[in-house]
Design a protein around this motif. Structure first.
Motif, PDB file in Angstrom:
ATOM      1  N   SER A 121     123.525  33.204 -33.535  1.00 27.00           N
ATOM      2  CA  SER A 121     122.279  33.976 -33.447  1.00 27.00           C
ATOM      3  C   SER A 121     121.530  34.059 -34.775  1.00 27.00           C
ATOM      4  O   SER A 121     120.397  34.532 -34.817  1.00 27.00           O
ATOM      5  CB  SER A 121     122.571  35.400 -32.983  1.00 27.00           C
ATOM      6  N   LYS A 122     122.171  33.636 -35.861  1.00 27.97           N
ATOM      7  CA  LYS A 122     121.508  33.640 -37.183  1.00 27.97           C
ATOM      8  C   LYS A 122     121.862  32.327 -37.866  1.00 27.97           C
ATOM      9  O   LYS A 122     123.051  31.995 -37.989  1.00 27.97           O
ATOM     10  CB  LYS A 122     121.995  34.836 -38.010  1.00 27.97           C
ATOM     11  N   VAL A 123     120.843  31.584 -38.278  1.00 32.45           N
ATOM     12  CA  VAL A 123     121.080  30.311 -38.957  1.00 32.45           C
ATOM     13  C   VAL A 123     120.626  30.428 -40.407  1.00 32.45           C
ATOM     14  O   VAL A 123     119.451  30.690 -40.681  1.00 32.45           O
ATOM     15  CB  VAL A 123     120.311  29.144 -38.294  1.00 32.45           C
ATOM     16  N   ASN A 124     121.563  30.236 -41.337  1.00 29.25           N
ATOM     17  CA  ASN A 124     121.213  30.235 -42.758  1.00 29.25           C
ATOM     18  C   ASN A 124     120.750  28.832 -43.147  1.00 29.25           C
ATOM     19  O   ASN A 124     121.447  27.855 -42.883  1.00 29.25           O
ATOM     20  CB  ASN A 124     122.436  30.597 -43.599  1.00 29.25           C
ATOM     21  N   TYR A 125     119.602  28.763 -43.772  1.00 28.65           N
ATOM     22  CA  TYR A 125     119.023  27.459 -44.091  1.00 28.65           C
ATOM     23  C   TYR A 125     118.323  27.540 -45.446  1.00 28.65           C
ATOM     24  O   TYR A 125     117.485  28.399 -45.668  1.00 28.65           O
ATOM     25  CB  TYR A 125     118.021  27.092 -42.986  1.00 28.65           C
ATOM     26  N   TYR A 126     118.693  26.629 -46.348  1.00 28.06           N
ATOM     27  CA  TYR A 126     118.031  26.624 -47.652  1.00 28.06           C
ATOM     28  C   TYR A 126     117.965  25.234 -48.302  1.00 28.06           C
ATOM     29  O   TYR A 126     116.886  24.804 -48.706  1.00 28.06           O
ATOM     30  CB  TYR A 126     118.740  27.596 -48.624  1.00 28.06           C
ATOM     31  N   SER A 127     119.110  24.534 -48.379  1.00 29.01           N
ATOM     32  CA  SER A 127     119.179  23.329 -49.222  1.00 29.01           C
ATOM     33  C   SER A 127     118.160  22.266 -48.857  1.00 29.01           C
ATOM     34  O   SER A 127     117.494  21.706 -49.739  1.00 29.01           O
ATOM     35  CB  SER A 127     120.586  22.719 -49.168  1.00 29.01           C
ATOM     36  N   THR A 128     118.003  21.968 -47.575  1.00 25.53           N
ATOM     37  CA  THR A 128     117.058  20.919 -47.178  1.00 25.53           C
ATOM     38  C   THR A 128     115.627  21.350 -47.464  1.00 25.53           C
ATOM     39  O   THR A 128     114.799  20.537 -47.906  1.00 25.53           O
ATOM     40  CB  THR A 128     117.231  20.564 -45.682  1.00 25.53           C
ATOM     41  N   MET A 129     115.334  22.638 -47.266  1.00 25.01           N
ATOM     42  CA  MET A 129     113.996  23.136 -47.581  1.00 25.01           C
ATOM     43  C   MET A 129     113.721  22.932 -49.074  1.00 25.01           C
ATOM     44  O   MET A 129     112.670  22.430 -49.467  1.00 25.01           O
ATOM     45  CB  MET A 129     113.904  24.619 -47.205  1.00 25.01           C
ATOM     46  N   SER A 130     114.692  23.289 -49.878  1.00 21.15           N
ATOM     47  CA  SER A 130     114.543  23.166 -51.322  1.00 21.15           C
ATOM     48  C   SER A 130     114.271  21.705 -51.705  1.00 21.15           C
ATOM     49  O   SER A 130     113.379  21.403 -52.499  1.00 21.15           O
ATOM     50  CB  SER A 130     115.840  23.669 -51.961  1.00 21.15           C
ATOM     51  N   TYR A 131     115.012  20.812 -51.097  1.00 23.67           N
ATOM     52  CA  TYR A 131     114.878  19.376 -51.351  1.00 23.67           C
ATOM     53  C   TYR A 131     113.496  18.879 -50.904  1.00 23.67           C
ATOM     54  O   TYR A 131     112.798  18.185 -51.641  1.00 23.67           O
ATOM     55  CB  TYR A 131     115.999  18.668 -50.575  1.00 23.67           C
ATOM     56  N   ASN A 132     113.092  19.256 -49.704  1.00 23.19           N
ATOM     57  CA  ASN A 132     111.795  18.812 -49.176  1.00 23.19           C
ATOM     58  C   ASN A 132     110.635  19.341 -50.014  1.00 23.19           C
ATOM     59  O   ASN A 132     109.653  18.636 -50.259  1.00 23.19           O
ATOM     60  CB  ASN A 132     111.606  19.294 -47.729  1.00 23.19           C
ATOM     61  N   VAL A 133     110.745  20.590 -50.443  1.00 21.90           N
ATOM     62  CA  VAL A 133     109.642  21.194 -51.187  1.00 21.90           C
ATOM     63  C   VAL A 133     109.529  20.584 -52.592  1.00 21.90           C
ATOM     64  O   VAL A 133     108.429  20.263 -53.048  1.00 21.90           O
ATOM     65  CB  VAL A 133     109.795  22.735 -51.251  1.00 21.90           C
ATOM     66  N   THR A 134     110.646  20.393 -53.282  1.00 27.36           N
ATOM     67  CA  THR A 134     110.556  19.802 -54.625  1.00 27.36           C
ATOM     68  C   THR A 134     110.038  18.360 -54.543  1.00 27.36           C
ATOM     69  O   THR A 134     109.243  17.927 -55.367  1.00 27.36           O
ATOM     70  CB  THR A 134     111.911  19.843 -55.372  1.00 27.36           C
ATOM     71  N   ASN A 135     110.460  17.629 -53.509  1.00 29.55           N
ATOM     72  CA  ASN A 135     109.940  16.263 -53.322  1.00 29.55           C
ATOM     73  C   ASN A 135     108.446  16.279 -53.042  1.00 29.55           C
ATOM     74  O   ASN A 135     107.689  15.475 -53.591  1.00 29.55           O
ATOM     75  CB  ASN A 135     110.642  15.579 -52.150  1.00 29.55           C
ATOM     76  N   GLY A 136     108.031  17.195 -52.173  1.00 27.86           N
ATOM     77  CA  GLY A 136     106.612  17.314 -51.829  1.00 27.86           C
ATOM     78  C   GLY A 136     105.779  17.678 -53.041  1.00 27.86           C
ATOM     79  O   GLY A 136     104.680  17.144 -53.245  1.00 27.86           O
ATOM     80  N   LEU A 137     106.313  18.561 -53.871  1.00 31.35           N
ATOM     81  CA  LEU A 137     105.596  18.971 -55.083  1.00 31.35           C
ATOM     82  C   LEU A 137     105.475  17.799 -56.057  1.00 31.35           C
ATOM     83  O   LEU A 137     104.417  17.566 -56.646  1.00 31.35           O
ATOM     84  CB  LEU A 137     106.328  20.140 -55.752  1.00 31.35           C
ATOM     85  N   ARG A 138     106.542  17.022 -56.168  1.00 30.65           N
ATOM     86  CA  ARG A 138     106.533  15.849 -57.056  1.00 30.65           C
ATOM     87  C   ARG A 138     105.439  14.869 -56.603  1.00 30.65           C
ATOM     88  O   ARG A 138     104.645  14.386 -57.412  1.00 30.65           O
ATOM     89  CB  ARG A 138     107.909  15.177 -57.031  1.00 30.65           C
TER      90      ARG A 138
END
Ligand SMILES: [Zn+2]
Length: 287
Positions: A229-246
């Motif tokens: 009922s609760k999904v913890n999610y962070y690493s892929t978001m972090s990866y996608n956002v830093t790549n997008g910013l680059r």
């Protein structure tokens, strides 16, 4: 909106067959991007700060950011301490006004884990706050401590341990291990959905998956239908956002770029990534 706790959002998710996303923020931009995504998707959300990130974002500053954003939000936001390692950190967060904390002593023997979790539950419940505990061992693929993928099954949470942990602590939600790993996976994992289902049948409280970053959409759906009922999610978001910013900064290299351009880009990238996850978890249009 009034600050929410886990009991305001997770039992409803459990009953209606979706999961609430629990997203770690690293700074003001990521926190704003997460809340914006939840508001746009009309989704309840858990906005969480991890104790392991305190060197980059101290609790006293980071906590205030989340509490302020949650109060201004148009959707229920649970400000949550993620992986509090000791009772003291949980108490500080509760004193600051957090309505939810996680105490994680899963690396300690079960008796010690139960004793510490119980103490946090006693105080939290007096303050109208909720507690997430963890039973079973979640391996980590972040930093130097590389997970050994060959023996993950040794660490699956057992039904007996989960039951005893719930009955003796009175926690509101529990993180269990059925094969996921924190961080970006280096290889495909085999998940034990059967164990997940057995635990969800044995316990009346919502279950939490950590290390949700490397799961496919199908694995998310299967996890949710088997009791998450609760999904913890962070690493892929972090990866996608830093790549997008680059990529964005490379595109802008001949133009004048200010700091707020980067801030706005981060917020936009976070919002996009989190909105996608909210829809996969099925928590959109629930408020
Ligand atoms: Zn975790």
């Amino acid at each position: 909106m009034v600050l929410a706790n886990l009991n305001d959002v997770l039992p409803k998710a459990k009953k209606d067959g979706y999961a609430v996303g629990a997203f770690n923020y690293a700074d003001l931009n990521t926190a704003r991007g997460i809340v914006k995504a939840a508001e746009t998707e009309k989704a309840p959300v858990v906005l969480q700060i991890a104790e392991s990130h305190f060197p980059y974002l101290p609790l006293d500053i980071g906590g205030k950011i989340a509490l302020d954003l949650a109060k201004q939000s148009s959707v229920p936001v649970v400000v949550h301490l993620d992986h509090g390692t000791d009772i003291k950190t949980c108490m500080i967060a509760l004193q600051m006004g957090f309505k939810s904390v996680m105490i994680d002593q899963s690396l300690k023997p079960l008796d010690e884990n139960i004793a510490a979790t119980k103490k946090v539950v006693e105080v939290a419940h007096m303050l109208g706050a909720t507690v997430e505990g963890e039973v079973g061992v979640m391996t980590t693929d972040v930093g130097k401590g590389k997970a050994d993928y060959s023996n993950l099954s040794d660490n699956y949470t057992t039904v007996e341990d989960a039951k005893r942990f719930y009955e003796e602590t009175g926690v509101d939600a529990v993180a269990i291990s059925y094969g996921t790993v924190h961080g970006i996976y280096r290889e495909k994992l085999s998940l034990n959905f059967e164990r997940l289902y057995e635990i969800s049948e044995a316990l009346p409280i919502p279950l939490v998956v950590h290390g949700g970053s490397g799961l496919s959409d199908e694995e998310y759906h299967k996890s949710i239908s088997n009791g998450i009922s609760k999904v913890n999610y962070y690493s892929t978001m972090s990866y996608n956002v830093t790549n997008g910013l680059r990529n964005y900064l490379n595109e802008q290299k001949d133009k004048q770029t200010f700091l707020f351009n980067a801030d706005l880009k981060i917020m936009e990238l976070v919002q996009k990534d989190i909105s996608e996850k909210i829809r996969i978890f099925g928590s959109n249009n629930r408020v």
